[in-house]
Enzyme design. Sequence first.
Site, short mmCIF file in Angstrom:
data_model
loop_
_atom_site.label_atom_id
_atom_site.label_comp_id
_atom_site.label_asym_id
_atom_site.label_seq_id
_atom_site.Cartn_x
_atom_site.Cartn_y
_atom_site.Cartn_z
N GLU A 1 4.63 -8.18 -9.79
CA GLU A 1 4.98 -7.04 -8.94
C GLU A 1 5.92 -7.41 -7.80
OE1 GLU A 1 1.38 -5.18 -7.37
OE2 GLU A 1 0.39 -7.09 -7.06
N HIS B 1 -6.90 -2.42 -3.33
CA HIS B 1 -6.57 -1.29 -2.44
C HIS B 1 -7.60 -0.17 -2.52
CE1 HIS B 1 -2.81 -3.06 -1.33
NE2 HIS B 1 -2.38 -3.10 -2.58
N ASP C 1 4.80 -1.96 -5.91
CA ASP C 1 5.24 -3.17 -5.22
C ASP C 1 6.52 -3.73 -5.82
OD1 ASP C 1 3.52 -3.82 -3.01
OD2 ASP C 1 1.90 -3.95 -4.47
C1 3PY Z 1 1.56 -1.33 -7.73
O1 3PY Z 1 2.12 -0.38 -8.28
O2 3PY Z 1 2.08 -2.11 -6.94
C2 3PY Z 1 0.16 -1.58 -8.04
O3 3PY Z 1 -0.40 -2.55 -7.57
C3 3PY Z 1 -0.55 -0.59 -8.92
O4 3PY Z 1 -1.78 -0.30 -8.43
MG MG Z 2 0.63 -3.59 -6.09
#
Ligand code: 3PY
Ligand code: MG
Length: 255
Positions: free
Chosen positions: A150, A46, A176
């Site tokens: 995540e 990102h 996420d």
């Molecule tokens: C998230 O919190 O989803 C991440 O990928 C951290 O950068």
């Molecule tokens: Mg993430």
Amino acid sequence: MGKPSLAARLKAGEFILSGWSQLSDPLATEAIAAAGFSAICIDCQHGYAGYEGMKANVLACAAGGAAPIVRMPHGDYAFAARALDMGAEAVIAPMINSLEDAHRLVEATRYPPVGERSWGPARMMHVWGMDKDAWAREGNTLQLVFAMIETEAAVAAADAIAGVDGVDGLFIGPADMSLSASRGGLVDPDAASVLAGMDAVAAACKAHGKLATGYAQTPKLADAYRARGFRLVCCGSDYGFVREGARAALEKFSG
Ligand code: 3PY
Ligand code: MG
């Protein structure tokens, strides 16, 4: 390399707070290292670094004395291998949701017999002062591979993913994770679902002798990781530092 590797420091039990490069600016990365962060993650998922940005920021880490970590773009295993060839001491792979994803990651990032990483470590042999035979023996242990947990599916598969040979640890993405657990309802790194995910990851890592690691959007989250025995926590991006510094300066100067 004169300093102990990131792998050696983590395996010796050190707790490491890593900075985060989002802007892909080598000068900002070097400044963060100079401020005392001994590791910095260059975000190529990102953040704004492509291959050339990753390369420049890995070199900036070296100039500033911080261990370079690279978060690869989602699913771009060729990029992960190139980041390792360039000098990443660890690669963080987003969205590893299944055993199959974990095997694909290991295949691309580990030399045989663990995986099928292709040979091309010219810079690495120079950085570590090793000949090709030594690097073939040591490369797999000097560079770390972290699978990001995540999503709900990843939390359910965390134990299986941690058990994969070649995965050194799990790395939590709280934003996420909360988005997935709430079916898109909220992004809240401090949500109960994230704390439950941390417990699952801590247990999976403990069971398989792997490293529990994660991203902290807030100091409260960093504390929660630390209390659960997590060893590497990434926090504090260059973008945030600039924004907070600018805001503080405005307050100071406007009396
Ligand atoms: C998230 O919190 O989803 C991440 O990928 C951290 O950068
Ligand atoms: Mg993430």
